[in-house]
Design an enzyme around this catalytic site. Structure first.
Site, PDB file in Angstrom:
ATOM      1  N   CYS A  68       3.383 -11.846 -41.542  1.00 17.68           N
ATOM      2  CA  CYS A  68       3.176 -11.989 -40.092  1.00 17.68           C
ATOM      3  C   CYS A  68       4.471 -12.441 -39.412  1.00 17.68           C
ATOM      4  CB  CYS A  68       1.998 -12.923 -39.810  1.00 17.68           C
ATOM      5  SG  CYS A  68       1.314 -12.681 -38.135  1.00 17.68           S
TER       6      CYS A  68
ATOM      7  N   LYS B  44      -4.117 -10.504 -27.084  1.00 19.36           N
ATOM      8  CA  LYS B  44      -4.018 -10.749 -28.521  1.00 19.36           C
ATOM      9  C   LYS B  44      -4.673  -9.613 -29.306  1.00 19.36           C
ATOM     10  CE  LYS B  44      -4.818 -14.384 -31.962  1.00 19.36           C
ATOM     11  NZ  LYS B  44      -5.388 -15.735 -32.212  1.00 19.36           N
TER      12      LYS B  44
ATOM     13  N   SER C 123      -4.238 -10.832 -36.324  1.00 22.35           N
ATOM     14  CA  SER C 123      -4.342 -11.975 -35.411  1.00 22.35           C
ATOM     15  C   SER C 123      -2.950 -12.325 -34.917  1.00 22.35           C
ATOM     16  CB  SER C 123      -4.987 -13.175 -36.127  1.00 22.35           C
ATOM     17  OG  SER C 123      -5.049 -14.295 -35.269  1.00 22.35           O
TER      18      SER C 123
ATOM     19  N   HIS D 101      -2.967  -9.786 -41.982  1.00 18.88           N
ATOM     20  CA  HIS D 101      -3.378 -10.893 -42.856  1.00 18.88           C
ATOM     21  C   HIS D 101      -4.362 -10.477 -43.955  1.00 18.88           C
ATOM     22  CE1 HIS D 101      -1.312 -14.051 -40.643  1.00 18.88           C
ATOM     23  NE2 HIS D 101      -1.691 -13.439 -39.528  1.00 18.88           N
TER      24      HIS D 101
ATOM     25  N   GLU E 280      -4.442 -11.851 -46.702  1.00 19.92           N
ATOM     26  CA  GLU E 280      -4.781 -13.073 -47.429  1.00 19.92           C
ATOM     27  C   GLU E 280      -5.934 -13.853 -46.802  1.00 19.92           C
ATOM     28  OE1 GLU E 280      -2.255 -14.736 -44.144  1.00 19.92           O
ATOM     29  OE2 GLU E 280      -2.323 -12.877 -45.310  1.00 19.92           O
TER      30      GLU E 280
ATOM     31  N   ARG F 254     -12.321 -22.007 -32.674  1.00 18.05           N
ATOM     32  CA  ARG F 254     -11.352 -22.997 -32.196  1.00 18.05           C
ATOM     33  C   ARG F 254     -10.956 -22.717 -30.753  1.00 18.05           C
ATOM     34  NH1 ARG F 254      -6.023 -21.576 -34.722  1.00 18.05           N
ATOM     35  NH2 ARG F 254      -6.202 -20.017 -33.055  1.00 18.05           N
TER      36      ARG F 254
END
Length: 306
Positions: A144, A165, A194, A236, A238, A250
């Site tokens: 990233c 985003k 993300s 991502h 992972e 969040r």
């Protein structure tokens, strides 16, 4: 073969319970074998979560891995206990001074992608890390923001701000089926995304790098930089099943404008449990990388980078 981790590191118990083969340094020292040495330069705020994610993928390969945790020398994290950092992490300055070498190094992302690279507080030291990899690391994997920063440092290819985003699970296509890093990959696949910035394909190609995975919606995902023995992944693989949910919850809790992550929840309904549809490709990608490192790295660590 197992991954070697300190017995007191949280990942040791977590991965053991998941069935990943984990070995203590004391046990590893009794084996007549040279384990591959992999480092994780962890720039993420949630250090323990990130350790678990990458150790899980690296530890799933059939090779013995000595996994080392590294941090920036002066930057102090606010999200992980100081005791954890002191017990398990070494500052890069110490690693650099030791002269030791690594077969592989992962450089994670960081939640600072909207800041110009030069304004990041540890940018000068990170540039030292990038240059150090060319003489002390056989293969580097930038993830990233970490991958974007490496592409900028080595090639001058800059990131570009997005209007909103890129958030969710997006379909990607396999641009290089013959690549050893994509061995076993489908023609297309879903990958968690993300980020607030992007790297552009024409600029990556013009710099002499090769796009291995691409998306019509979110652009290049996996890039090979053969000249610097590096891979850059801007998304991502992972991530755990619930990581995008944690990020969404969040932002919602603090009133931040954020869309429901696309193609993540069943029917895009955040009241439902998300499904993990990328795990197999995550293991393939990192397993293929570890295998390529194993096939090419010198047996004598002192010869790495020469």
């Amino acid at each position: 073969m197992p991954i070697t981790l300190p017995e007191t590191l949280p990942a040791f118990d977590i991965l053991s319970q998941e069935g990943v083969m984990v070995m203590s340094p004391g046990r590893a020292a009794t084996q007549d074998i040279r384990p591959l040495r992999f480092g994780l330069l962890n720039l993420m705020p949630k250090k323990i979560q990130t350790e678990n994610q990458f150790a899980r993928l690296i530890g799933a390969t059939p090779l013995q891995i000595d996994f080392q945790l590294i941090r920036m020398s002066e930057h102090q994290t606010k999200n992980t206990a100081a005791e954890h950092m002191e017990a398990f992490y070494r500052p890069f300055a110490e690693v650099e001074a030791s002269g030791e070498r690594f077969d592989g190094l992962i450089i994670t992302g960081a939640p600072i992608e909207q800041i110009p690279f030069e304004e990041v507080t540890y940018w000068d030291e990170l540039r030292r890390v990038f240059d150090w990899t060319q003489t002390h690391v056989f293969s580097t994997f930038g993830v990233c923001w970490g991958g974007m920063a490496m592409a900028y440092h080595f090639h001058g290819v800059n990131k570009h701000a997005l209007d909103h985003k890129a958030f969710g699970c997006f379909r990607h296509h396999n641009c290089a089926p013959a690549s050893p890093y994509l061995r076993g990959f489908s023609d297309d696949l879903l990958v968690p995304v993300s980020r607030w910035t992007e790297m552009r394909g024409d600029e990556i190609k013009a710099a002499g790098m090769k796009i291995l995975l691409d998306s019509d919606e979110t652009g290049p995902c996996l890039v090979e930089d053969a000249a610097h023995r590096a891979l850059y992944v801007f998304n991502h693989f992972e991530y755990d099943s619930g990581t995008l949910k944690e990020e969404y919850d969040r932002d919602v809790s603090v009133g931040k404008p954020i869309n429901v992550p696309l193609n993540y929840y069943p029917d895009d309904d955040p009241s439902q449990t998300p499904s993990n549809r990328w795990k197999s490709h995550a293991h393939l990608l990192y397993g293929n990388w570890v295998n390529e490192v194993y096939q090419g790295t010198p047996y004598d660590l002192a010869d790495i980078g020469r």
